[in-house]
Write an enzyme that holds these catalytic residues in place. Structure first.
Site, short mmCIF file in Angstrom:
data_model
loop_
_atom_site.label_atom_id
_atom_site.label_comp_id
_atom_site.label_asym_id
_atom_site.label_seq_id
_atom_site.Cartn_x
_atom_site.Cartn_y
_atom_site.Cartn_z
N HIS A 1 0.88 16.11 15.68
CA HIS A 1 2.30 15.77 15.62
C HIS A 1 2.64 15.31 14.20
O HIS A 1 3.36 14.33 14.00
CB HIS A 1 2.64 14.69 16.64
N HIS B 1 6.24 13.07 21.43
CA HIS B 1 5.86 14.39 20.98
C HIS B 1 6.99 14.86 20.07
O HIS B 1 8.17 14.64 20.37
CB HIS B 1 5.69 15.32 22.18
#
EC number: 1.1.99.29
Length: 602
Positions: free
Chosen positions: A537, A581
Site C-alpha cells: 500500500h 487499503h
C-alpha cells in the site's frame, strides 16, 4: 497483499484472451503504429491505472477535449480471471499482469528481498487487488490536508466527493446486508460499485461474540467507512451487483465517449520539454520495449503522469526531474533539481499469524465454483476474501514506547484481515515457510494478516541506470524505526487475545504460526524479521506539499514544482499511508484532481 501466481491462475489467464476492444466509446489501440494521425490530444495521461482512468474519464466529460491514455500493460478485457471476485488472491506476484518487482535486500528483515506486486494491466491495481474498500480515518484526511495546506482534502470537504464517486449496489433491507453497513455514509449514483460482504458460517457468530467479551479492544463497528474505523465489522468490496470486480477500467473507462483513446502495451519512458530545453513538460516519449523505436506526442494542454508509486518517480527521474547527484550518477542531465523525487516511500508492514481450529473448513471445489460463477455469477467465487471481516485496533498508549505514529485518536494502529488457508487458493501473502493444510483437510486453518497501518520508516525509489525499461531499485527500509516492529509485536499479541477468548475456547487449539512458545519480545521480533512482508500500500514517493515549500514534489494543484504543463495524479502524491487499503484514497485524490484540472480551464 497477494501471493505468487498458482497453477490455477495460469490456467484461468489462458482461458480468455479475448482480444476485444473496450466497450462503448473509448477506443483501444494495441500498438503505437495504430494511433490515428492528425489527432491533437488536449491531455495525455501516462498510465492507465486506478487514478489515470479516473482522470481520463472525468476530463472526457468535456466533449471538446480529446484524451490519450498510454498504458504499459494489456487491456483488462483480455484477462477473464480479473473479473471473478473470489479469484483475486490468484493474481499478484508471478502473474503475467504484474510487473513482478522485488525490493532490494532489507536489513531489518534479515536481508530478505520482498515481492512487490504492482499491476501491469488497464485499471492498474484496481484490476488485480483484493477489492477491499476502506476510506481511512477522518484523521488521515485532516492530516493530509494540514501537511499539504489544502483544506479541500479534509474529511468534511472530501466526503461528498467520495460519496459522489460511489455506487452502493445492495438493498439495505436485504437480510444479507442489514446490520452490516450504515447507509447514511454511502453514495448510490457514482461510477464505482461497492457492496458489503456476506456469508453464513459458524465463524461469524464466534467472531462477533468477541466484541461483547473484549469490547474495549474489539468493539463492534457497523461501518468502517464513517471516518472512525476502530472496531470489528464486515468488509466492503468494490464488487458490482453482477458479482464482478468493479475497477477504474470497468466503472470509469467503460462509460467514456470516443474522445478517449487508449494505447495499451506501451510504456511512457519520459516526459519532455515541449520547447526542447525549458520546463514546459507537455510532451511524452513512449515505446513498446527497449528494442523498439521511441515515439513522441505533445499535449495541447497538459501531461498527467499516473504511473503509480513506483513508475511515476521513475518517469520523472528518467526525464531529468530529481536530485542532481542521483541523476548524474546514472548519466541523466538534470532539468529540475528536486531531492524529494523518489523519497518518502510510506508503506504498511504486515505478517501472517495462523491458528489451528476445530471449525469446519469453508473450502470448496474451485472448478465447480468457477463453472457456477460463469453460468450464474453466484457461489463462493462471487464474493471477495474467504472470511469477510476486518478489525481495526488502536493500541493503548503504554504499548507505543511514548510514540503515536497514527493520524489521531480516531485512527487504529493495527488491521486484522481474516482468511482461511487452503491448498488451492492461498491468500494474504502466506510466507513460504508457513505450514499449509493438507489437500483433504476438513478443518479451518485460520489466518490473520496483522498489518501495521502507520509504519514510520521511510523508503525510496531510485534508478540503477538510465534505461527506462530497467526496473528501479525499491527500498522499503522496513523496520528502520523500532516502533514499527513494536507495533506488529503488539498486534500479534492482540490477535492472540482475540482467539483465546471464551467465544473461541472450544474452537481454536493454538497458534501454529508463529509457534505457540514464541512469547517474549525477542522471540516475536525474530519471527517478525523472518516473516514480515509489505502489504503493498505504498504512497508518498512524489509527495504533495504546500506551494513554495522546500520539500515535496507536487503542489496542492498536483502540478510538479518548477514545471508547467505537468501534473502527477496517483498514490505517489499522498504524503503518508492511511489507516486503510489505499485504493479508495487514490480514487478520491484522482476525483479531486480531475475537478481541479477541469476548473482551471473553466
Amino acid at each position: 497483499m497477494l501471493p505468487r501466481v498458482t497453477k490455477l491462475n495460469s490456467r484461468l489467464l489462458s482461458l480468455a484472451l479475448l482480444g476485444i476492444q473496450i466497450a462503448r466509446g473509448a477506443i483501444t489501440y494495441q500498438h503505437p503504429d495504430d494511433l490515428p494521425s492528425g489527432v491533437d490530444y488536449d491531455f495525455i495521461v501516462a498510465g492507465g491505472g486506478t487514478a489515470g482512468l479516473v482522470v481520463a474519464s472525468r476530463l472526457s466529460e468535456n466533449s471538446n477535449w480529446k484524451v490519450l491514455v498510454i498504458e504499459a500493460g494489456p487491456s483488462n478485457k483480455d484477462a477473464f480471471v480479473t473479473r471473478v471476485p473470489g479469484l483475486a488472491s490468484t493474481l499478484g506476484a508471478g502473474s503475467p499482469i504484474d510487473w513482478n518487482y522485488t525490493t532490494i535486500p532489507q536489513d531489518g528483515l534479515d536481508g530478505r528481498s520482498l515481492d512487490y506486486p504492482r499491476a501491469k494491466i488497464l485499471g492498474g491495481c484496481s484490476t488485480h487487488n483484493g477489492m477491499v474498500y476502506t476510506r481511512g480515518s477522518k484523521d488521515d484526511w485532516n492530516s493530509w490536508a494540514g501537511i499539504i495546506g489544502d483544506q479541500g482534502l479534509g474529511w468534511d470537504s472530501i466526503l461528498p466527493a467520495i460519496k459522489k464517486a460511489e455506487k452502493f449496489t445492495q438493498d439495505f433491507t436485504d437480510q444479507s446486508v442489514k446490520g452490516h453497513i450504515d447507509p447514511s455514509v454511502h453514495g448510490f449514483d457514482g461510477k464505482l460499485s461497492v457492496s458489503a460482504a456476506y456469508s453464513n458460517i459458524s465463524f461469524n457468530d464466534l467472531l462477533f461474540e468477541t466484541t461483547k467479551e473484549l469490547n474495549a479492544e474489539f468493539p463492534f463497528k457497523l461501518d468502517m467507512n464513517d471516518g472512525k474505523p476502530i472496531g470489528l465489522g464486515w468488509t466492503q468490496y468494490t464488487i458490482d451487483n453482477h458479482a464482478e470486480r468493479s475497477s477504474s477500467a470497468t466503472s470509469y473507462l467503460e462509460s467514456t465517449g470516443d474522445n478517449v483513446h487508449v494505447l495499451v502495451n506501451t510504456l511512457v519512458t519520459r516526459v519532455l520539454s515541449a520547447s526542447g530545453n525549458g520546463t514546459d513538460f507537455r510532451k511524452v516519449e513512449f515505446a513498446v520495449d527497449a528494442n523498439s523505436p521511441k515515439k513522441q506526442l505533445e499535449a495541447k494542454k497538459e501531461v498527467i503522469v499516473a504511473g503509480g508509486v513506483i513508475a511515476s518517480p521513475q518517469i520523472l527521474m528518467n526525464s531529468g526531474i530529481g536530485e542532481r547527484k542521483v541523476l548524474q550518477a546514472v548519466g541523466i542531465d538534470t532539468l529540475i533539481d528536486n531531492p524529494s523525487v523518489g523519497k518518502n516511500l510510506s508503506d504498511q508492514g504486515a505478517t501472517s499469524v495462523m491458528f489451528d481450529t476445530t471449525l469446519p473448513s469453508t473450502d470448496f471445489d474451485v472448478d465447480a465454483a468457477l463453472t457456477e460463477w460463469t453460468n450464474s455469477h453466484t457461489g463462493p467465487l462471487a464474493r471477495g476474501a474467504r472470511l469477510n471481516h476486518l478489525t481495526f485496533v488502536r493500541l493503548p498508549d503504554d504499548k507505543l514506547n511514548g510514540q503515536d505514529p497514527s493520524s489521531g485518536k480516531n485512527s487504529p494502529h493495527i488491521e486484522f484481515q481474516f482468511a482461511q488457508i487452503t491448498p488451492q487458493v492461498p491468500t494474504l501473502g502466506v510466507p513460504k515457510q508457513a505450514p499449509l493444510p493438507a489437500a483433504n483437510s476438513y478443518r479451518l486453518l485460520l489466518q490473520l494478516a496483522v498489518v501495521n497501518l502507520y509504519s514510520i520508516s521511510r523508503g525510496s525509489i531510485s534508478l540503477s541506470d538510465n534505461n527506462p525499461f530497467t526496473y528501479p531499485l525499491i527500498d522499503l527500509n522496513m523496520f528502520k524505526e523500532d516502533i514499527d516492529i513494536a507495533i506488529l509485536r503488539e498486534g500479534i499479541r492482540s490477535a492472540g487475545r482475540m482467539f483465546s477468548s471464551k467465544a473461541f475456547k472450544n474452537s481454536v487449539n493454538k497458534f501454529v504460526y508463529p509457534p505457540a512458545d514464541a512469547t517474549s519480545d525477542e522471540d516475536l521480533d525474530a519471527f517478525l524479521r523472518s516473516s514480515t512482508f509489505s502489504y503493498v500500500h505504498g504512497v508518498g514517493t512524489l509527495s504533495m506539499s504546500p506551494k513554495g515549500a522546500s520539500w515535496g514534489v507536487v503542489n496542492p494543484d498536483f502540478k510538479v514544482k518548477g514545471t508547467s504543463g505537468l501534473r502527477v495524479v496517483d498514490a505517489s502524491v499522498i504524503p503518508h499511508a492511511p489507516a486503510a487499503h489505499t485504493q479508495l484514497p487514490v480514487y478520491a485524490f484522482a476525483e479531486y484532481a480531475s475537478a481541479l484540472i477541469a476548473k482551471s480551464y473553466n
